[in-house]
Write a protein that holds these residues in place. Structure first.
Motif, PDB file in Angstrom:
ATOM      1  N   SER A   1      -7.699  -5.702   3.788  1.00 20.43           N
ATOM      2  CA  SER A   1      -6.693  -6.524   4.462  1.00 20.43           C
ATOM      3  C   SER A   1      -7.107  -6.843   5.898  1.00 20.43           C
ATOM      4  O   SER A   1      -6.951  -7.978   6.364  1.00 20.43           O
ATOM      5  N   ARG A   2      -7.669  -5.858   6.583  1.00 19.84           N
ATOM      6  CA  ARG A   2      -8.103  -6.095   7.970  1.00 19.84           C
ATOM      7  C   ARG A   2      -9.247  -7.105   8.027  1.00 19.84           C
ATOM      8  O   ARG A   2      -9.273  -7.990   8.898  1.00 19.84           O
TER       9      ARG A   2
ATOM     10  N   ILE B   1      -0.262  -2.970   9.309  1.00 23.32           N
ATOM     11  CA  ILE B   1       0.410  -2.236   8.231  1.00 23.32           C
ATOM     12  C   ILE B   1       1.799  -1.851   8.740  1.00 23.32           C
ATOM     13  O   ILE B   1       1.921  -1.096   9.707  1.00 23.32           O
TER      14      ILE B   1
ATOM     15  N   ASP C   1       0.566   4.851   2.030  1.00 24.98           N
ATOM     16  CA  ASP C   1      -0.142   5.352   3.208  1.00 24.98           C
ATOM     17  C   ASP C   1      -1.429   6.117   2.879  1.00 24.98           C
ATOM     18  O   ASP C   1      -1.405   7.232   2.355  1.00 24.98           O
TER      19      ASP C   1
ATOM     20  N   LYS D   1      -6.409   2.741  -2.115  1.00 31.79           N
ATOM     21  CA  LYS D   1      -5.491   2.172  -1.131  1.00 31.79           C
ATOM     22  C   LYS D   1      -6.150   2.104   0.250  1.00 31.79           C
ATOM     23  O   LYS D   1      -5.896   1.172   1.023  1.00 31.79           O
TER      24      LYS D   1
ATOM     25  N   SER E   1       3.508  -0.677   3.853  1.00 31.69           N
ATOM     26  CA  SER E   1       3.293   0.665   3.330  1.00 31.69           C
ATOM     27  C   SER E   1       4.653   1.244   2.980  1.00 31.69           C
ATOM     28  O   SER E   1       5.420   1.646   3.856  1.00 31.69           O
TER      29      SER E   1
ATOM     30  N   THR F   1       0.835  -1.188   0.000  1.00 34.56           N
ATOM     31  CA  THR F   1       0.000   0.000   0.000  1.00 34.56           C
ATOM     32  C   THR F   1       0.876   1.246   0.000  1.00 34.56           C
ATOM     33  O   THR F   1       2.108   1.174   0.103  1.00 34.56           O
TER      34      THR F   1
ATOM     35  N   LEU G   1       0.016  -5.758   5.402  1.00 34.02           N
ATOM     36  CA  LEU G   1       0.449  -4.879   4.321  1.00 34.02           C
ATOM     37  C   LEU G   1       1.775  -4.223   4.655  1.00 34.02           C
ATOM     38  O   LEU G   1       2.074  -3.953   5.821  1.00 34.02           O
TER      39      LEU G   1
ATOM     40  N   GLU H   1      -6.503  -1.282   2.397  1.00 36.36           N
ATOM     41  CA  GLU H   1      -6.119  -1.431   3.802  1.00 36.36           C
ATOM     42  C   GLU H   1      -7.274  -1.997   4.625  1.00 36.36           C
ATOM     43  O   GLU H   1      -7.070  -2.861   5.491  1.00 36.36           O
TER      44      GLU H   1
END
Length: 255
Positions: free
Chosen positions: A168-169, A243, A146, A161, A186, A144, A184, A165
């Motif tokens: 992903s969670r 992340i 940020d 992005k 970043s 990713t 991820l 994020e």
């Protein structure tokens, strides 16, 4: 001397150039003992040519993450080559030109939808396509940039992005019962093919010239690649939904 990925089988997407984070992830993964298989779209022959620069040969499979047929056949192709998987690297992102470069307020939804599908929803699609190959658990790692901030010129890739994020969670939540981690990296700006497609990218990258506590080299993707390899290894057995910033420290700097 053994490596931290000895005996592991890793699928890596997004190896398009030698300057990409994905290429250096594959390189370091092989150096650390992994068997690597690559996916490519839309030009597998380009990835096959770049793959010859890796320490060891790597099979290349054509994979369009927005194509259901490609996703459905992925399990069989990987199983024939490696048998199973211990890790998956998602290094995929795309937005049409009208969704970038200062055009945020005028971008049509169709372009936003493309950016979201390719850059965010594809993490879920790839994870589910590979899940049957990870019956013993494993690690999924994505890349990713940020999404906490509104960056110059980045426009709809920023919300894409942010969606990546969040995805992903939720994957970390739902795949944890299968002992599959999802995290991820970043990374700071890298002079990759994806970066070159962003109009005015140099304006965004200039932030690192003045705000990075650690020196940052846009021509060096290896630090981010090493971060990905670390998350693929067994050194983070209970880390998921995280992340990890590999950006020279810019993410924690105030005004």
């Amino acid at each position: 001397m053994s490596g931290i990925l000895d005996g592991k089988r890793i699928l890596i997407t997004g190896v398009l150039m030698e300057s990409s984070i994905a290429f250096h992830t594959a390189k370091v993964a092989q150096e650390q003992g992994a068997e690597v298989i690559l996916t490519a779209f839309p030009r597998p022959t380009l990835t096959e040519r770049i793959a010859k620069k890796l320490p060891k040969p790597a099979k290349v499979i054509e994979l369009d993450v927005t194509n259901t047929e490609h996703l459905d056949r992925l399990e069989g192709l990987v199983r024939d080559e490696l048998g199973s998987l211990d890790g998956v690297v998602h290094s995929i992102g795309f937005a049409p030109q009208e969704a970038l470069g200062g055009n945020f307020l005028n971008t049509p939804f169709e372009s936003v939808a493309t950016a979201m599908h390719v850059s965010a929803f594809s993490l879920k699609s790839l994870a589910m396509a590979c899940k049957p190959l990870m019956s013993e658990g494993g690690s999924i790692v994505g890349l990713t940039f940020d999404a906490q901030f509104a960056w110059p010129q980045y426009d709809w890739m920023g919300p894409a992005k942010a969606a990546l994020e969040a995805t992903s969670r939720y994957l970390a939540r739902d795949l944890g019962k299968d002992d599959i981690r999802c995290n991820l990296i970043s990374a700071g700006p890298i002079g990759s093919m994806a970066a070159k497609s962003i109009p005015g990218f140099s304006e965004l990258a200039d932030v690192w010239n003045t705000r990075s506590p650690l020196s940052w080299n846009m021509a060096d993707p290896e630090p981010a690649g090493r971060g990905v390899v670390a998350l693929l290894s067994d050194f983070f057995p209970k880390t998921t939904g995280e992340i990890i910033h590999v950006d020279g420290g810019v993410h924690m700097m105030g005004a």
